[in-house]
Every structure is written in C-alpha cells, then in structure tokens.
Motif scaffolding. Structure first.
Motif, PDB file in Angstrom:
ATOM      1  N   LEU A   5       0.828  -1.210   0.000  1.00  0.00           N
ATOM      2  CA  LEU A   5       0.000   0.000   0.000  1.00  0.00           C
ATOM      3  C   LEU A   5       0.861   1.259   0.000  1.00  0.00           C
ATOM      4  N   LEU A   6       1.962   1.219   0.736  1.00  0.00           N
ATOM      5  CA  LEU A   6       2.870   2.363   0.759  1.00  0.00           C
ATOM      6  C   LEU A   6       3.414   2.620  -0.644  1.00  0.00           C
ATOM      7  N   ARG A   7       3.842   1.559  -1.315  1.00  0.00           N
ATOM      8  CA  ARG A   7       4.366   1.707  -2.673  1.00  0.00           C
ATOM      9  C   ARG A   7       3.271   2.191  -3.630  1.00  0.00           C
ATOM     10  N   LEU A   8       2.051   1.722  -3.430  1.00  0.00           N
ATOM     11  CA  LEU A   8       0.941   2.144  -4.270  1.00  0.00           C
ATOM     12  C   LEU A   8       0.693   3.646  -4.128  1.00  0.00           C
ATOM     13  N   LEU A   9       0.679   4.137  -2.892  1.00  0.00           N
ATOM     14  CA  LEU A   9       0.486   5.573  -2.680  1.00  0.00           C
ATOM     15  C   LEU A   9       1.610   6.378  -3.321  1.00  0.00           C
ATOM     16  N   GLN A  10       2.833   5.878  -3.210  1.00  0.00           N
ATOM     17  CA  GLN A  10       3.960   6.594  -3.813  1.00  0.00           C
ATOM     18  C   GLN A  10       3.815   6.676  -5.335  1.00  0.00           C
ATOM     19  N   LEU A  11       3.345   5.589  -5.948  1.00  0.00           N
ATOM     20  CA  LEU A  11       3.210   5.567  -7.407  1.00  0.00           C
ATOM     21  C   LEU A  11       2.088   6.486  -7.882  1.00  0.00           C
ATOM     22  N   THR A  44       4.071   8.262 -13.334  1.00  0.00           N
ATOM     23  CA  THR A  44       3.659   6.863 -13.300  1.00  0.00           C
ATOM     24  C   THR A  44       2.682   6.572 -14.432  1.00  0.00           C
ATOM     25  N   THR A  45       2.938   5.490 -15.167  1.00  0.00           N
ATOM     26  CA  THR A  45       2.032   5.056 -16.233  1.00  0.00           C
ATOM     27  C   THR A  45       1.100   3.970 -15.695  1.00  0.00           C
ATOM     28  N   MET A  46       0.019   3.716 -16.421  1.00  0.00           N
ATOM     29  CA  MET A  46      -0.892   2.645 -16.037  1.00  0.00           C
ATOM     30  C   MET A  46      -0.188   1.288 -16.079  1.00  0.00           C
ATOM     31  N   ALA A  47       0.713   1.119 -17.031  1.00  0.00           N
ATOM     32  CA  ALA A  47       1.442  -0.154 -17.117  1.00  0.00           C
ATOM     33  C   ALA A  47       2.302  -0.365 -15.873  1.00  0.00           C
ATOM     34  N   ARG A  48       2.952   0.700 -15.400  1.00  0.00           N
ATOM     35  CA  ARG A  48       3.784   0.582 -14.202  1.00  0.00           C
ATOM     36  C   ARG A  48       2.922   0.321 -12.969  1.00  0.00           C
ATOM     37  N   VAL A  79       0.110  -3.665  -8.934  1.00  0.00           N
ATOM     38  CA  VAL A  79      -1.161  -4.281  -8.550  1.00  0.00           C
ATOM     39  C   VAL A  79      -1.126  -5.780  -8.813  1.00  0.00           C
ATOM     40  N   GLU A  80      -0.486  -6.180  -9.905  1.00  0.00           N
ATOM     41  CA  GLU A  80      -0.426  -7.598 -10.271  1.00  0.00           C
ATOM     42  C   GLU A  80       0.448  -8.417  -9.322  1.00  0.00           C
ATOM     43  N   ARG A 107      -9.981  -8.626 -18.946  1.00  0.00           N
ATOM     44  CA  ARG A 107      -9.132  -9.776 -18.656  1.00  0.00           C
ATOM     45  C   ARG A 107      -7.822  -9.396 -17.988  1.00  0.00           C
ATOM     46  N   SER A 108      -7.386  -8.146 -18.111  1.00  0.00           N
ATOM     47  CA  SER A 108      -6.082  -7.767 -17.578  1.00  0.00           C
ATOM     48  C   SER A 108      -6.230  -6.682 -16.531  1.00  0.00           C
ATOM     49  N   ILE A 109      -5.276  -6.624 -15.597  1.00  0.00           N
ATOM     50  CA  ILE A 109      -5.298  -5.579 -14.573  1.00  0.00           C
ATOM     51  C   ILE A 109      -5.081  -4.214 -15.214  1.00  0.00           C
ATOM     52  N   GLU A 110      -4.204  -4.134 -16.209  1.00  0.00           N
ATOM     53  CA  GLU A 110      -3.998  -2.845 -16.872  1.00  0.00           C
ATOM     54  C   GLU A 110      -5.284  -2.375 -17.533  1.00  0.00           C
ATOM     55  N   GLY A 111      -6.025  -3.301 -18.166  1.00  0.00           N
ATOM     56  CA  GLY A 111      -7.304  -2.935 -18.756  1.00  0.00           C
ATOM     57  C   GLY A 111      -8.287  -2.437 -17.717  1.00  0.00           C
ATOM     58  N   CYS A 112      -8.286  -3.071 -16.533  1.00  0.00           N
ATOM     59  CA  CYS A 112      -9.155  -2.620 -15.442  1.00  0.00           C
ATOM     60  C   CYS A 112      -8.770  -1.211 -14.990  1.00  0.00           C
ATOM     61  N   LEU A 113      -7.474  -0.960 -14.849  1.00  0.00           N
ATOM     62  CA  LEU A 113      -7.017   0.356 -14.397  1.00  0.00           C
ATOM     63  C   LEU A 113      -7.369   1.437 -15.416  1.00  0.00           C
ATOM     64  N   ILE A 114      -7.250   1.125 -16.698  1.00  0.00           N
ATOM     65  CA  ILE A 114      -7.612   2.086 -17.734  1.00  0.00           C
ATOM     66  C   ILE A 114      -9.106   2.376 -17.678  1.00  0.00           C
TER      67      ILE A 114
END
Length: 732
Positions: free
Chosen positions: A24-30, A36-40, A45-46, A71-78
């Motif tokens: 969670l700490l790393r997530l907040l930093q990103l 930060t890109t969605m891919a990163r 998240v993955e 189907r993908s986490i990146e697709g969900c984030l987008i």
C-alpha cells in the motif's frame, strides 16, 4: 454462496482482502508520481492478491463495466481512470489505518504474499511453455488462488486466525475450513472470481488447486497449470513425481523442466519482494507453514516487523491529517458528476463495506430527492421524486433530521414506507441505511445503502467516520455543482458575445452581397436577349443568394430543414456543371464525362445541402486528379434499398485513389482534425458525411491506391402518395 454466514458473503461481495502495508505504501507513492504510467501501476497491482481483488471488483461494477470482459489488470485500471485509482489507493490506506487501530491480533502476510507471487510467476511460465493462449490470465489465476484466505481473515477475524494458527499446512487448513465452515478458501475465492464474470476456467483454476493429482489430469489446461504451479511452489524442491506429472499433462509442450521454471520464477519473485521490502521465504521461523498468513499474536509488545515499519510510514503519510482528508483532496480533482459519484461509491465500499448503495440528490429549488441520470444504480432510484416529509422515506427523514437513519433504529422508530421496501429490494438487502450529505448551507443529497441487521451492528462504531465521509461527499458535490454553474455562465457569456459578433459580421457581409446581386440584375437587363448568358447570370444570382443565406444563418438558431421538398437533381447537377466545370476540371485538363437522364429525377432533399455535398466531392476529386485523367458522373433512379426508393448518383475517377483514413472521413463528424492535416480536403469529406447523415443519404465508397475511386450517393425519393397531389392519404 447464499448459505454462507452473512459476514463471509458480505466480504465476498465487497472483494475485501487485506494487503501488506509495504504494498500500500508503494501504491500511494506511485499514484502520487505524475510520471507513473498505467502499465507501471498495473505491475505493482499484479503483485498483490488484495489489490487485485479491489481493482477487479471496482472495474467490474455496473457503473463501469459495459459488457466487455476485463481480462487484464492494466485494462481494469484504464477503465477506472487515474483519478478513481488514486481514490481507491487512498481509501485502502485509510482502511488499513482503521484496521491497525481496531485489530486485536497482528497478521504477517509476507509468507502468503511471496507464495502467491511465486505461484503466479510459475503459472505464467507454465502457460507460456505449454502453449496456453492467455498466459497473463494464468498469472492472475495463480496470484489469486489463495485469496479466499484473505477474505476469511477480513470476514471472521479472530475465529479464523485461531484456525490459521492451528494449521500446519495449507492442505490441513483447507480440511479444517471445510469441517468448521462448510467451505474451503478455494471455494471462497471462486465465488469472488465468479462475480467478475470472466471465463469459467479462470475461476476453476482457483477452485481445483487442492484436488488430488489423479483428478486434475481430467481438467482443462488452465486449472492444470495453476494446480501444477501451486504444487511446485509448496516445497523446497520439485519432486520427481511432479516432473513426471508435468510431462504427462503437457508432453513435449512443457519445454524446460519444471524445476528450472520454478527456479526462474522464484528469482523474479525475490526481485519484486526486495524492491517492496517484504521478507523472503526463508526468513520465516522454522516450522512455520509455507504460504499461509502468519498469526503473530497481540500487537502490543510484539517486536517490530517490516510490516510494522511500513504501517508507521503509512500512518505518517495520512495520520497527520484527518483520516479522510486525503480522500477529500482526491475528490476535488474530479471533473464530472459521474466520476465524482463513482469515486464516492467505491470509497464507501472500501472504507465502510457498503456494497449496495445509491444516491439521491436534492433539487436546489424544492429540496425533492431524486436519482435521475445517475449511472450504476437500480432503475427505481431514477424513477422517484421524494417530497421532504418524514413518513415518505428514511431518506427524507435523514435529510430533515440531519442525522443517519436506518431501518434498525430503536428511537425514533422509522415510519413504515413502501418506498423503503422497494429500495431495500432493489439493493438486495433486508434494510436501509440513509446518510445525509450536508453541504455548507443545505443538504445536497442522501446516500441510500442496503444492509442487514448484522452489518448495521458491525457498523455502529464506525458511524462517526461515516458521518465525516458524508460531509466530505456533500461539500464536494456542492462545490462541483457550483463550478458547473460557473462554467455554464461563462459559456453563456461567450455564446452571447459570439452571437453579437456574428450579427455584426452578417450585417457587414450582407451589404456587398446585396450590391453584387443588384449589379447582376442590371447587367442582365442591359444584355441583349440573344447574348446566351442570361441563364448563367440567373444561376450565379442563385449562388450568391445561397452564400447570403449561409451568412445569415451564422446568427440564427439552426432550424430543421425540410428534407421532403422535391428537388430535380438532374437540373441541379447541370447548373453546377455550368458554373464550376471550367474552374474545377477543364482548366486542369481533367476529362469530364456525364450520363444524366433527359427527364427530371426528383429527390426529397434540401437543395442547398445537396449542392454543398457535390461541390465538396468535386473539389476533392479535382485536387487529386492529374491532367488527362477522367471524372465521370452518372445518375439513375428507381433504386430500391431496404424497401425505399432512391436515386443513385455515382462519381467515378481513375486517379490515385483515397486512403482508408480519407474514406473514413466520409463517416466522421467535421471536427477539423483530418482537414488540418491534409490541407482541408479531409474536412470537406467530413462535411459531406455530416450532411449526408442529416439528410439520410447513404454513402458508399470504393477505392484502391492507383486504381481510382467510386463514391455512390443514395438520394431518397419523394413519397409517391405526396407526388400524386394528395389523391392517396398516407397511413398513420
């Protein structure tokens, strides 16, 4: 699933699964990093089952999902968008602080996290080497194969932690879960995955991972991949019988030996663990069960772990302010009411486990509560307009009292309202919780949540936080509405200024056009009758009048055109050729050929719009063709298309052809983008498409580079009953 204890069912519906504080700490930093890109972000998240469940649950909610499988986490984030992802990250971090303050035991997720990540990495490697077409799906199934354990920790707390502490292995844990709860964590994870409506093999990979080897050989490929990855990751080494089973399952497709694939997957897992600061597998105390969350006992007096240090950093990032202030800052950046309400819905799900909720907003004039136009909620909320009288609904009572009201209140007892029963049914619950959203000067709406008596009891100690959340929601909605009103006022002012400028332009342009028309009339009267140019002067006068009409419309509200007026398209084409043939074709050496019937052909279209379409197409062709190339015009009538009569006007040439992008402009709004890139020619084609759509003219285009172009226009014919002078009445 519905025979499960209510807390477990509720946790499944919310996708509630804890994440290590380090993650969670790393997530907040990103999410705070503009680079930060969605891919990163997806890469992080993955790596965590808890984050994956939250993202998959949010992305597959009715307000976001539009029938397409994500189907993908990146697709969900987008699909969620950057701002909503940031709100989710903030809420997860705030929720972890709530948990830190109320938890009686500490759970170390390091072993669970590294085991899940190892199974995920190995699942992807096995899927790739065995030819499974979606290796990323195998990775996700491997990552979430034990997510049911996190759901049970979140739902049951201490009773499940005691069961965890007494289990020496994951297999023993599954047996004890089945004995005491009637289900094991694989089934819990499967029910969670079923909510996301992905293909069934994905959920089967979670469900089957504890079956014996003799059964897994009869499964589909994805469950076999996850089972084998889990088995290989559960020990220090890969036994020979597991290598033989891999060969049996995948044969020559397996590629590298299973042991080599495991070693490579473990190396990748260690890189991730080191980057985030999670302890590697061998640091767990001897005798600890591999891959299970480790119960550390009471938090007070325990030695500080890496998770403790990360939790401290997390608290430093958020705890210096009011717990929900970061969420308020996030909400203020949203740019639409739909995004704002969606973010509030997901925030309420994460922070307070309110899985089923709707919004009713107050009318600024009379205060009535309504939910029209709000996406992602049941139709009943868009059909009501609630008067602010206490007996009408708990929602009205909450607004009038300025306090949270529920179906389970003892004093004052809620009024019996059929509307509340409808709301509860729509939210799949036995009761309601209505939370007013106060603004600075008035209540702006109500959050209506469905919940059971058990959920209400568990939420009682969180009511102050929920009231604070609703104040943030109310003020944010109020601010957004005020900003929207200010934007509208600015737009209205700009429109009024443009209208004044347009009227001035119309006045200034109208004078010379009137003078030109007058001179043409004088010239026509001075020329002898046999001069042969009277017809051309008449056409030129009509064209000047058309230009004047276009200029006048700049300052008028566009009126609907009468598309049923009968226009002789043969006569119209001949007029245009008379005026523009020399300038567009003859002077450029382009050979023009026509095949026009001698008799009139009438179409039901606006005359000026047809002129605009033809001139744009002719101009586009003349700019593309070279000297000696041919331009052909042909016209036929009595064409039947889908039961209607049309006249077909065809334009052919043997020039260089049109690109796919240019042909696409015939069906795209005239936004100017293509035209800007191609000197205006693409814009002309876009205008053709816009006018054709308005006049219900079907446009087809065939072109091949180096082999010319054919464009056909189907012009609707007038209704025959009308052409008979009203002798036959049209059917009603």
């Amino acid at each position: 699933m519905y025979s499960l204890p209510e807390p477990i069912r509720h946790a499944i519906e919310s996708g509630r699964a804890p994440s290590p504080p380090q993650v969670l700490l790393r997530l907040l930093q990103l999410v705070d990093d503009d680079c930060t890109t969605m891919a990163r972000l997806a890469t992080l998240v993955e790596q965590d089952p808890g984050l994956c469940t939250r993202v998959l649950t949010a992305a597959n909610s009715p307000a976001i999902r539009r029938g397409k499988q994500l189907r993908s986490i990146e697709g969900c984030l987008i699909a969620l968008g950057t701002r909503l992802v940031r709100s989710i990250a903030t809420c997860l971090s705030v929720q972890s602080l709530f948990d830190e303050r109320t938890a009686t035991r500490a759970v170390d997720l390091s072993a669970f996290w590294t085991h899940s990540l190892l199974v995920a990495e190995l699942s992807r490697s096995l899927a790739t080497s065995s030819g499974y077409p979606r290796p990323d799906e195998a990775y996700l199934a491997g990552l979430l194969h034990d997510v049911g354990e996190l759901i049970l920790i979140s739902a049951l707390g201490d009773p499940y932690l005691q069961l965890l502490a007494g289990s020496a292995s994951e297999a023993e844990l599954a047996d004890r879960e089945t004995e005491q709860l009637g289900v094991h964590h694989g089934q819990i994870g499967t029910w969670l995955a079923d909510q996301w409506q992905l293909d069934s093999p994905f959920a089967d990979g979670i469900l089957f991972h504890h079956l014996p080897a003799e059964q897994i050989v009869t499964a589909a490929q994805l469950p076999q991949v996850v089972w084998l990855a889990h088995a290989a990751a559960s020990g220090d080494a890969v036994p020979d019988d597991l290598e033989r089973l891999a060969e049996k399952l995948f044969g020559d497709r397996s590629g590298s030996p299973l042991a080599a694939l495991r070693d490579a997957a473990e190396q990748r897992m260690r890189v991730f663990a080191d980057a985030i600061g999670i302890a590697p597998l061998e640091s767990a105390p001897s005798g600890s069960p591999t891959g299970l969350p480790r119960v550390l006992g009471l938090r007070r007096g325990a030695a500080e772990t890496g998770a403790d240090a990360a939790a401290g950093q997390l608290a430093a990032m958020i705890g210096d302010k009011a717990l929900l202030q970061p969420l308020q800052e996030d909400l203020c950046t949203l740019e639409s009411d739909a995004a704002l309400l969606l973010s509030l819905r997901e925030s309420a799900r994460i922070l307070f486990d309110l899985n089923h909720l709707a919004f009713l907003l107050a009318d600024p004039l009379d205060g009535r509560l309504a939910g029209q136009g709000i996406a992602g909620q049941e139709p009943i909320f868009g059909q009501v307009s609630i008067v602010l009288e206490e007996q009408r609904s708990l929602a009205a009572a909450a607004v009038l009292s300025g306090a949270i009201r529920s179906s389970y209140d003892q004093a004052p007892a809620p009024a019996k309202s059929l509307m509340d029963i409808q709301f509860a049914r729509a939210l799949s619950s036995s009761g309601l919780l209505c939370i007013p959203m106060p603004g600075r000067n008035r209540t702006v709406g109500v959050i209506v949540a469905g919940l059971t008596a058990g959920q209400h009891s568990r939420l009682t100690h969180r009511l102050p936080g929920l009231a604070n959340f609703s104040r943030i929601a109310g003020v944010t909605v109020e601010n957004w509405r005020e900003a929207q009103d200010a934007r509208k006022q600015t737009e209205d002012n700009a429109a009024a200024h443009f209208a004044r400028q347009a009227r001035r332009t119309v006045h200034e342009a109208g004078n010379p056009l009137t003078i030109i028309k007058g001179y043409l009339k004088i010239l026509d009267s001075k020329l002898p009758q046999g001069a042969g140019v009277h017809h051309e002067l008449s056409i030129l006068t009509d064209e000047i009048e058309r230009v004047a009409s276009i200029v006048r419309r700049m300052s008028e509200v566009p009126a609907a055109r009468d598309n049923d007026q009968a226009v002789d398209v043969c006569d119209l084409v001949r007029e245009l050729l008379l005026l523009y043939r020399e300038a567009l074709f003859d002077s450029r050496g382009i050979v023009i050929e026509t095949a026009l019937p001698a008799r009139p052909i009438h179409v039901a279209c606006d005359r000026d719009s047809i002129k605009q379409i033809l001139l744009n197409l002719w101009k586009n062709a003349s700019e593309a063709l070279s000297r000696g190339e041919r331009f052909q015009l042909s016209l036929t009538d009595d064409v039947l298309h889908q039961g209607r009569r049309f006249a077909e006007l065809k334009i052919r040439d043997n020039g260089p052809g049109m690109s796919e992008q240019a042909m696409g402009a015939l069906h795209r709004a005239a936004d100017g983008q293509l035209g800007a890139a191609r000197g205006g020619r693409g814009l002309g084609l876009s205008i053709v498409g816009t006018l054709a759509h308005r006049l219900e003219i079907a446009v087809t285009c065939r072109s091949k580079p180096g082999h010319g172009t054919m464009i056909a226009l189907l012009l609707p014919a007038p209704d025959r009953t009308e052409r008979r002078g009203g002798s036959e009445a049209k059917p009603n």
